[in-house]
Design an enzyme around this catalytic site. Structure first.
Site, PDB file in Angstrom:
ATOM      1  N   TYR A 170     -27.879   0.407  -2.917  1.00  8.46           N
ATOM      2  CA  TYR A 170     -26.667   1.063  -2.460  1.00  8.46           C
ATOM      3  C   TYR A 170     -25.810   0.062  -1.694  1.00  8.46           C
ATOM      4  O   TYR A 170     -26.233  -1.066  -1.449  1.00  8.46           O
ATOM      5  CB  TYR A 170     -27.051   2.217  -1.554  1.00  8.46           C
ATOM      6  CG  TYR A 170     -28.117   1.814  -0.568  1.00  8.46           C
ATOM      7  CD1 TYR A 170     -27.779   1.068   0.556  1.00  8.46           C
ATOM      8  CD2 TYR A 170     -29.459   2.103  -0.798  1.00  8.46           C
ATOM      9  CE1 TYR A 170     -28.742   0.646   1.443  1.00  8.46           C
ATOM     10  CE2 TYR A 170     -30.435   1.683   0.097  1.00  8.46           C
ATOM     11  CZ  TYR A 170     -30.070   0.957   1.202  1.00  8.46           C
ATOM     12  OH  TYR A 170     -31.015   0.534   2.083  1.00  8.46           O
ATOM     13  N   SER A 182     -32.900  -2.179   8.490  1.00  5.95           N
ATOM     14  CA  SER A 182     -33.419  -1.952   7.147  1.00  5.95           C
ATOM     15  C   SER A 182     -33.450  -0.461   6.840  1.00  5.95           C
ATOM     16  O   SER A 182     -33.128   0.359   7.689  1.00  5.95           O
ATOM     17  CB  SER A 182     -34.820  -2.530   7.013  1.00  5.95           C
ATOM     18  OG  SER A 182     -35.743  -1.691   7.703  1.00  5.95           O
ATOM     19  N   LYS A 183     -33.861  -0.159   5.611  1.00  7.74           N
ATOM     20  CA  LYS A 183     -33.883   1.255   5.195  1.00  7.74           C
ATOM     21  C   LYS A 183     -34.687   2.115   6.149  1.00  7.74           C
ATOM     22  O   LYS A 183     -34.394   3.284   6.334  1.00  7.74           O
ATOM     23  CB  LYS A 183     -34.504   1.399   3.792  1.00  7.74           C
ATOM     24  CG  LYS A 183     -33.780   0.673   2.732  1.00  7.74           C
ATOM     25  CD  LYS A 183     -34.715  -0.325   2.022  1.00  7.74           C
ATOM     26  CE  LYS A 183     -34.174  -1.720   2.015  1.00  7.74           C
ATOM     27  NZ  LYS A 183     -34.946  -2.783   2.523  1.00  7.74           N
ATOM     28  N   ARG A 184     -35.684   1.514   6.747  1.00  9.23           N
ATOM     29  CA  ARG A 184     -36.534   2.256   7.672  1.00  9.23           C
ATOM     30  C   ARG A 184     -35.748   2.829   8.844  1.00  9.23           C
ATOM     31  O   ARG A 184     -36.171   3.785   9.466  1.00  9.23           O
ATOM     32  CB  ARG A 184     -37.642   1.346   8.220  1.00  9.23           C
ATOM     33  CG  ARG A 184     -38.473   0.682   7.165  1.00  9.23           C
ATOM     34  CD  ARG A 184     -39.500  -0.214   7.830  1.00  9.23           C
ATOM     35  NE  ARG A 184     -40.448   0.579   8.604  1.00  9.23           N
ATOM     36  CZ  ARG A 184     -41.604   1.002   8.118  1.00  9.23           C
ATOM     37  NH1 ARG A 184     -41.935   0.716   6.889  1.00  9.23           N
ATOM     38  NH2 ARG A 184     -42.421   1.698   8.862  1.00  9.23           N
TER      39      ARG A 184
END
Length: 467
Positions: free
Chosen positions: A13, A239-241
């Site tokens: 994304y 990050s995505k986390r």
RNA sequence: GACCCCAUCGUCUAGUGGUUAGGACACCGCCCUCUCAAGGCGGGAACAGGGGUUCAAAUCCCCUUGGGGUCGCCA
């Protein structure tokens, strides 16, 4: 002329870090009446997807950063890149390397064991024997073997790399013939006439490699601006986390694009004490030379505050349009202006705004028990009943001021305070003890429905007592 | 580990040799008030440490510490 670009690779994304460098690039080009180009770096056929590219473009579109010219797709330009590989080969500035991946791994491991920075040892640099069977060569560029490579970074200042501990003859084309990242970036930036490269500082150590390519091809090196990373609230790499890093998540959560952009421009850049920047102000005030040198931590509360601010000041028509995304359409509501004015200052996001609208417009299906217990005491119920009767005998009214006048008149006659009645009305209207000013709420809901909702509550309470 | 980058309130930041170190978010208190918000007013809160240079250092230099990034036939 200033020409900038944004060059995402479609592996997922659009990341807010990417959006920030895109914003900076966009603004810098616009400020200088230059061009802002978009390029999709999809040379890694295995990891890139068309869906990801489209998702990035969609997110990009939402933010309103318009690019100039056609979007370049690197996957469509392989033939072009090959001509430049050949040019370097012919000029003896690049060469074929027959070292296998396994051999490379061995070399790397031994270097690591010696606590050295892993680098190719140049063993095929001047090779002219017969290569071993079955190994398809990669193409490596002849990088300088000594001295320094330095450049003036627009953010960091003078950056110097020692060739000896930094640079090796890196690969510009893989054994299957496809070109690698640093090579295609340089080719495209040069061919597109990019004058100013604004990107994340995770690219800082790619820069000397790219400079080697510029020099090998005899091209002018552009200006570089390496902007620091965005960190999570703990100060680690975002990050995505950490949740919301996908730009589209912000849309889904009810953030306005202008709030997100305003948030992002202030992360790592400032103009004195100013916090709020319209797009126009960003355009005139932005200058990459005062981008901060240090990384900044992501601070969700500030973004929320900015979003609240933008909701407060957004033109009503825009607000009504934005609300449609959250399945709330009040464009035909007779009291839409009262509704918006009543709610504008109380929602931090559009999602919340939509929820508040529904709470007023939808007939309550149940009542907050604690609120009922606290305010609908026997006296409370009596007052509400009296109010109900007065309301019915008075007949229809519509404006906020009419409801206010009527209610105050009622209270005066009964020698009561608004305090004694307001919460009961509120519970009748929205089912809970929280809502905007009751007079506005009454006006929005409308006389007929107001009467009905009070009646509903009274009969609910009667049922309650009978049990 | 090697190389590169960075270092002001909890967070985003102003500050470019002389400031009571300013603003914003968040937090706390007060006011306003029909609830919840919003708003107004006020408060606490920072120059990582150590050496220099200088009449003077948050600002310049060095070291230490801490953080981040990069070391792919990924981008």
């Amino acid at each position: 002329m200033i020409v900038t670009r944004f060059a995402p690779s479609p592996t997922g994304y659009l990341h807010i870090g990417g959006l920030r460098t895109a914003l900076y690039s966009f603004l810098w080009a616009r400020k200088n009446s230059g061009k802002f180009l978009l390029r999709i770096e999809d040379t890694d056929l295995a990891r890139n997807s068309k869906e990801a590219a489209e998702a990035i473009l969609e997110a990009f579109k939402w933010t309103g950063l318009a690019n100039d010219g056609e979007i370049l797709y690197q996957s469509e330009r392989f033939d072009l890149y090959k001509t430049y590989v050949k040019q370097l080969l012919d000029a003896n500035k690049a060469y074929k390397c027959y070292m296998s991946k396994e051999e490379l791994d061995v070399l790397r491991e031994s270097q690591m064991a010696n606590k050295e920075r892993p680098r190719y040892d140049g063993r095929y640099r001047d090779f002219n024997g017969t290569p071993s069977e079955g190994v398809e060569p990669v193409i490596r560029i002849k990088a300088p073997t000594e001295g320094q490579i330095s450049f003036k970074d627009g953010v960091k200042g003078e950056v110097v790399f020692n060739v000896k501990d930094m640079l090796d003859d890196f690969i510009i084309a893989r054994s299957d013939g496809t070109p690698t990242y640093n090579f295609v970036v340089t080719i495209d930036d040069a061919l597109s006439g990019i004058t100013d490269v604004i990107r994340g500082d995770d690219h800082l150590s790619n820069t000397p490699k790219q400079i080697v390519i510029y020099q090998a091809l005899g091209w002018k090196v552009p200006n570089f601006y390496h902007v620091p990373m965005i960190l999570n609230p703990e100060g680690k790499k975002l990050s995505k986390r950490d949740g919301a890093v996908d730009v589209m998540d912000y849309k889904k959560e009810g953030y306005l694009a202008e709030a997100l952009l305003n948030f992002l421009i202030r992360l790592g850049w400032s103009h004195g004490d100013q916090e709020i920047f319209s797009l126009e102000e960003m355009r005139t005030l932005f200058d990459p030379s005062n981008i901060n040198k240090s990384a900044s931590a992501y601070n969700a509360e500030k973004l929320l505050w900015l979003n609240t601010h933008y909701i407060k000041t957004l033109p009503s028509e825009r607000l009504i349009e934005e609300l449609k995304y959250f399945d709330v359409d009040i464009s035909l509501h007779v009291k839409k202006d009262v509704l918006i004015d009543a709610l504008r200052d109380r929602a931090k996001t559009l999602k919340e705004f939509a929820l508040h609208v529904r709470q007023i417009l939808d007939t309550p299906q149940n009542y907050d028990e604690k609120a009922v217990e606290k305010f609908l005491t026997p006296q409370g119920i009596e007052i509400l009943k009296g109010y109900f009767e007065a309301l019915v005998s008075n007949g229809a009214m519509s404006e906020t001021s009419e409801f206010e006048l009527f209610t105050k008149d009622f209270l005066e006659k009964k020698e009561l305070k608004l305090k004694d009645l307001a919460q009961s009305i509120r519970i009748a209207m929205v089912g809970s003890a929280v809502s905007p000013s009751i007079f506005e709420v009454l006006s929005i809901i409308g006389y007929q429905e107001v009467v009905k909702r009070i009646e509903n509550l009274i009969s609910y309470l009667r049922r309650d007592y009978e049990q």
